[in-house]
Design an enzyme around this catalytic site. Structure first.
Site, PDB file in Angstrom:
ATOM      1  N   HIS A  72       0.822  -1.212   0.000  1.00 48.78           N
ATOM      2  CA  HIS A  72       0.000   0.000   0.000  1.00 48.78           C
ATOM      3  C   HIS A  72       0.855   1.260   0.000  1.00 48.78           C
ATOM      4  CE1 HIS A  72      -3.962  -1.919   1.647  1.00 48.78           C
ATOM      5  NE2 HIS A  72      -3.555  -2.448   0.511  1.00 48.78           N
ATOM      6  N   TYR A 202      -9.370   4.817   7.815  1.00 47.34           N
ATOM      7  CA  TYR A 202      -9.567   5.082   9.236  1.00 47.34           C
ATOM      8  C   TYR A 202     -10.665   6.139   9.325  1.00 47.34           C
ATOM      9  CZ  TYR A 202      -5.201   2.646  10.378  1.00 47.34           C
ATOM     10  OH  TYR A 202      -4.218   1.697  10.547  1.00 47.34           O
ATOM     11  N   PRO A 292      -4.657  -1.225  19.381  1.00 47.35           N
ATOM     12  CA  PRO A 292      -4.455  -1.681  18.007  1.00 47.35           C
ATOM     13  C   PRO A 292      -4.346  -0.570  16.957  1.00 47.35           C
ATOM     14  CG  PRO A 292      -6.717  -2.082  18.701  1.00 47.35           C
ATOM     15  CD  PRO A 292      -5.967  -1.648  19.913  1.00 47.35           C
ATOM     16  N   LYS A 296       0.928  -1.377  15.709  1.00 46.98           N
ATOM     17  CA  LYS A 296       2.360  -1.369  16.008  1.00 46.98           C
ATOM     18  C   LYS A 296       2.857  -2.628  16.739  1.00 46.98           C
ATOM     19  CE  LYS A 296       3.916   2.320  14.148  1.00 46.98           C
ATOM     20  NZ  LYS A 296       3.775   1.804  12.792  1.00 46.98           N
ATOM     21  N   TYR A 386       3.837   5.750  10.981  1.00 47.45           N
ATOM     22  CA  TYR A 386       2.986   4.641  10.519  1.00 47.45           C
ATOM     23  C   TYR A 386       3.792   3.627   9.709  1.00 47.45           C
ATOM     24  CZ  TYR A 386      -1.374   2.507   8.781  1.00 47.45           C
ATOM     25  OH  TYR A 386      -2.401   1.644   8.485  1.00 47.45           O
TER      26      TYR A 386
HETATM   27  C1  DHB Z   1      -5.208  -3.739  10.831  1.00 44.26           C
HETATM   28  C2  DHB Z   1      -5.247  -3.554  12.186  1.00 44.26           C
HETATM   29  C3  DHB Z   1      -4.921  -2.332  12.710  1.00 44.26           C
HETATM   30  O1  DHB Z   1      -4.951  -2.150  14.034  1.00 44.26           O
HETATM   31  C4  DHB Z   1      -4.560  -1.283  11.899  1.00 44.26           C
HETATM   32  O2  DHB Z   1      -4.280  -0.078  12.446  1.00 44.26           O
HETATM   33  C5  DHB Z   1      -4.506  -1.464  10.565  1.00 44.26           C
HETATM   34  C6  DHB Z   1      -4.833  -2.705  10.027  1.00 44.26           C
HETATM   35  C7  DHB Z   1      -5.571  -5.047  10.255  1.00 44.26           C
HETATM   36  O3  DHB Z   1      -5.798  -6.003  11.003  1.00 44.26           O
HETATM   37  O4  DHB Z   1      -5.664  -5.156   9.026  1.00 44.26           O
END
Ligand code: DHB
Length: 392
Positions: A72, A202, A292, A296, A386
């Protein structure tokens, strides 16, 4: 049994450490209380920083990743019914990879076993002993197939996750935990449906945060902000789809599909300091967990073991102990930056319902999203965290 590094836990940290040590000619044995099938099938976050993908490829475990991972260029931030692209490729010339943690675990297990690596699955009653460094030999005890076993080693690596035995084995008073629990949970589904965008969205919405991720062209991984004590029984598939649709309204259309898996994750930040006592070294979730948002967890685990493997290499090659002495401080510098970023993404994107400052915080969050999406400096700051801060 006897080995150089005894590793507790066959997650990404333990497996990658064993793999890196093997490349440096250092022996290890991994023990794991779950079955191989369990480790290989547990769905976890699927987002890999640029350098982690490079490391897997450069160390010979990236063949399937190269074929199957989705690369990506960036992410979308959605708010006020509009999606704003943050183009990491343009901003910082980096990419991120979508490849579930369980695939990394599957690849590493297969590779270690092919190379003659030793992994004992389904052990019971694991405990760690004599690692204080006062003359005793670090020892791991456990039961395997009903028989009591012992591994004597030069060092123990505690890679056994947040609920493992390693962290509680650190002597009381030798360490401190830094904790933060969030008033949110994530309800996640895996579904047979095309994701609404090529890249992740997001989404900030008045009903709460939602994340639209994926595992393939016809496989979506979707998350909803819910209460931390939410009862999953109250969430029928239809209710989950309705809520996801509402939170993406006006941004993209959402196709529905068969829900293959559904679960709720609590959200917490935790750091253990220091990440070491004597000859016991913690790496990954045994030492620290993140909420989550921003994914990270595995990336920090990989950064820990990269530092730790180098420290072991210097010790076994040249009897140089400097890397072992600075392991905790070096790892924690990155860990705290990962903590800060995960906390920052979490507080920017999740709705706080009720409370004295809810009105103010909502306006402030929208201003922050508008700023991040509109300012090149702020976009670069998000992008470099990120996609992965520089490694030395
Ligand atoms: C996923 C999980 C995340 O916490 C995140 O920020 C981005 C992607 C995932 O499981 O695809």
């Amino acid at each position: 049994m006897r080995t150089q590094v005894g590793i507790v836990g066959a997650g990404p940290a333990g497996l990658m450490l064993s793999h890196l040590l093997h490349l440096s000619g250092i022996e290890s044995i991994i023990i794991e209380d779950r079955s191989r099938e369990y480790c290989e099938n547990r769905i976890r976050a699927g987002l890999m920083e640029h350098w982690v993908a490079q490391m897997l490829i450069e160390t010979g475990v990236g063949e399937r990743l190269k074929r199957e991972a989705m690369v990506h260029d960036g992410i979308f931030l959605a708010f006020n019914n509009e999606a704003h692209k943050l183009d990491f490729a343009k901003l910082i010339d980096k990419h991120v990879y979508i490849y579930d943690q369980k695939e990394v675990v599957t690849d590493l297990i297969a590779h270690r076993l092919k190379q003659g690596g030793q992994i004992r699955f389904e052990v019971e009653g694991t405990s760690v002993h004599d690692f204080a460094g006062n003359g005793g030999k670090p020892t791991i005890r456990f039961k395997h197939q009903g028989k009591a076993q012992e591994i004597e080693c030069d060092f123990i690596a505690g890679c056994d996750g947040f609920h493992g035995v390693s962290r509680p084995s650190l002597p009381v008073g030798s360490w401190q935990g830094y904790d933060r629990v969030y008033p949110f949970g994530w309800l996640g589904i895996l579904s047979e449906s095309p994701p609404p965008e090529k890249e992740l969205i997001y989404a900030y919405h008045e009903r709460g945060f939602a994340l639209f991720s994926m595992r393939g062209a016809e496989l979506s991984r979707l998350y909803l902000q819910v209460a931390p004590d939410e009862d999953i029984e109250q969430w029928s598939d239809d209710r989950v789809w309705d809520e996801l649709t509402t939170r993406l309204q006006g941004v993209r259309p959402l196709k529905r599909g068969k829900v293959l898996q559904k679960g709720i994750t609590p959200m917490r930040s935790y750091v253990t300091e220091p990440m070491q006592y004597g000859r016991l070294f913690l790496a990954g979730d045994s030492a620290h967990i993140v909420p989550p948002t921003g994914a990270k967890g595995m990336n920090l685990a990989m950064a820990d073991v990269r530092v730790l493997a180098r420290a072991f290499e210097a010790f076994f090659r040249k009897h140089d102990t400097a890397g072992l002495e600075t392991y905790s401080a070096t790892a924690l510098r990155r860990v705290w930056k990962g903590q800060r970023f995960s906390w920052w993404m979490t507080q920017m994107l999740h709705r706080v319902h009720g409370g004295e400052y809810a009105g103010f915080d909502t306006k402030r969050q929208l201003a922050e999203l508008d700023y991040v999406a509109g300012s090149e400096a702020a976009s670069i700051s998000l992008a470099e965290n990120y996609a992965g801060l520089p490694i030395d």
